[in-house]
Enzyme design. Structure first.
Site, PDB file in Angstrom:
ATOM      1  N   HIS A 126      41.785  46.797  47.717  1.00  0.00           N
ATOM      2  CA  HIS A 126      43.142  46.379  47.362  1.00  0.00           C
ATOM      3  C   HIS A 126      44.002  47.602  47.103  1.00  0.00           C
ATOM      4  O   HIS A 126      43.512  48.586  46.552  1.00  0.00           O
ATOM      5  CB  HIS A 126      43.118  45.477  46.113  1.00  0.00           C
ATOM      6  CG  HIS A 126      44.396  44.716  45.921  1.00  0.00           C
ATOM      7  ND1 HIS A 126      45.464  45.223  45.238  1.00  0.00           N
ATOM      8  CD2 HIS A 126      44.768  43.490  46.356  1.00  0.00           C
ATOM      9  CE1 HIS A 126      46.445  44.337  45.240  1.00  0.00           C
ATOM     10  NE2 HIS A 126      46.055  43.272  45.921  1.00  0.00           N
ATOM     11  N   GLU A 168      41.590  37.436  48.651  1.00  0.00           N
ATOM     12  CA  GLU A 168      41.490  36.704  49.914  1.00  0.00           C
ATOM     13  C   GLU A 168      40.101  36.086  50.110  1.00  0.00           C
ATOM     14  O   GLU A 168      39.961  35.027  50.705  1.00  0.00           O
ATOM     15  CB  GLU A 168      41.790  37.623  51.105  1.00  0.00           C
ATOM     16  CG  GLU A 168      43.069  38.423  51.000  1.00  0.00           C
ATOM     17  CD  GLU A 168      44.308  37.607  51.288  1.00  0.00           C
ATOM     18  OE1 GLU A 168      44.209  36.371  51.332  1.00  0.00           O
ATOM     19  OE2 GLU A 168      45.378  38.202  51.452  1.00  0.00           O
TER      20      GLU A 168
END
Ligand SMILES: CC(C)(COP(=O)(O)OP(=O)(O)OC[C@H]1O[C@@H](n2cnc3c(N)ncnc32)[C@H](O)[C@@H]1OP(=O)(O)O)[C@@H](O)C(=O)NCCC(=O)NCCS
Length: 385
Positions: free
Chosen positions: A263, A321
């Site tokens: 991320h 996700e």
């Protein structure tokens, strides 16, 4: 040196503070997400989506009377105009993408529908947007699948009604809860690109429907709205936990990235991943294929080991996700519905940021650094060859 050459250029505005907000705070180093004052872990699995929306709009939790009124007003604003429905039928017929259909459908909410008047006040526009998003997505989706849309059911809560409109079955409490937890988890996330877009549009004195339509455009991009499908594809491709290490190592050897890991902001574990991992576990245990959940957990554990071995010290962790895909798949949603469903959650945050921008507005107008030439002389067309 001119004024615009002295100011520092920061690509992507990274690290620039461009708004003050009470909506949410993202602490990427500590791995903490605060929404309306609540740690995500405290809010996501406890609140109904309507409560989370009230919280972001009003900076406090509703009383039961206030919650009842909001539920009622949202349920009353779900129905689309005939024009919007026809447009969505045409979008499906032309096989326009789901985010484009949502953008076009949302733009038509400027029209009144039935007893819903033209939403001239920001409050009416926000109510209409939050209420109608699930109807727009579900109506388009049903047409895309060659089925007729299902009218919203006012007795169902926001999340349950979305699932009902998608497949015509009133969802179990566990399924409604899982979706509610997902929608709350993604309702707001600092000054992300779509939220910033909405605030920029709002700051010009434009209206909330325009601001949210712009935000949908920003969310559509894969760098923001993501493509959570690939994370699940990876789990399906592995198929059996015993193959996880081999497949993942081969992917890394080919220079590929492991989908659902890493991320830009979170340098420790994304707190949303934990919340959604728990939501997935509860959903699959109550109403799903536990083998898929266990496979996904085994893939996750192996991926974290393999990433640490191949990228030591990078601390690449599971991102939102990975478990988004697992939860939404468990709810029976196809991958093309993942990003529009993200929008169904995020519109609560967009509208709240619009209110906040209005309350303390200043036109958002940064500067650019001119990199071109100066003092060019005009060459008439006939002399340019
Ligand atoms: C989300 C993401 C774009 C953030 O990237 P970022 O903060 O810009 O990190 P960088 O791209 O600078 O990568 C830093 C390093 O970690 C590696 N890395 C980052 N994410 C990785 C992943 N998922 N798998 C393998 N390696 C990864 C990069 O290869 C790079 O290594 P290097 O310096 O040896 O070349 C990135 O982690 C990623 O591509 N993840 C996979 C895609 C994903 O999960 N998308 C969600 C949809 S499924």
């Amino acid at each position: 040196m001119t004024e615009n050459q002295t100011a520092e250029y920061v690509p992507g505005l990274e690290g620039i503070v461009a708004a003050r907000t009470r909506k949410s705070s993202v602490d990427g180093l500590a791995g903490q997400l605060t929404i309306g004052g609540f740690p995500l872990e405290e809010l996501a699995a406890n609140a109904t989506y309507e409560e989370a929306v009230f919280l972001l709009w009003n900076d406090r939790l509703p009383t039961s009377a206030e919650l009842g009124a909001l539920r009622h007003d949202l349920a009353a604003a779900r129905t689309l105009s005939a024009t919007t429905t026809q447009l969505l039928a045409e979008a499906a017929r032309q096989r326009v993408g789901a985010m484009d259909a949502l953008r076009m459908g949302a733009a038509t909410l400027t029209l009144g529908a039935g007893d819903q008047p033209f939403p001239s006040e920001p409050r009416q526009a926000a109510m209409r947007l939050v209420a109608a998003f699930p109807t727009i997505v579900a109506t388009y989706w049903r047409y895309l699948k060659g089925e007729l849309p299902i009218a919203p059911e006012a007795s169902l809560g926001h999340a349950a009604n979305y699932l009902y409109m998608l497949n015509g079955t009133v969802p179990s409490a566990a399924r409604a809860r899982a979706l509610e937890t997902y929608l709350n988890t993604v309702i707001d996330h600092g000054l992300n690109a779509s939220t910033f877009t909405a605030r920029v549009i709002m700051s010009t004195g434009s209206d909330m429907i325009s601001a949210v339509v712009g935000a949908i455009g920003a969310l559509k991009g894969p760098l923001h709205g993501g493509a959570p499908g690939p994370a699940l594809d990876m789990v399906f491709e592995i198929g059996d936990a015993s193959r996880a290490r081999t497949v993942l190592e081969e992917m890394l050897a080919r220079g590929e990235r492991l989908m659902g890991f890493g991320h830009r902001v979170y340098k420790v574990r994304d707190p949303r991943a934990d919340v959604l991992s728990k939501a997935a576990e509860e959903l699959y245990a109550a109403d799903g294929d536990m083998r898929l959940y266990e496979l996904a957990k085994a893939v996750e554990a192996t991926a974290l080991q393999v990433l640490e071995e191949h990228k030591p010290g990078r601390n690449l962790q599971t991102n939102v996700e990975f478990f988004t895909a697992l939860v939404l798949h468990g709810l029976g949603l196809e991958t093309d519905l993942f990003t529009p469903t993200f929008a169904v959650g995020r519109v609560g945050g967009w509208s709240a940021h619009c209110f906040e921008q209005l309350a303390e507005n200043r036109l958002i107008r940064p500067r650019s650094q001119y990199m071109g030439e100066r003092g060019r002389r005009w060459t008439p067309l006939a002399e340019r060859g």
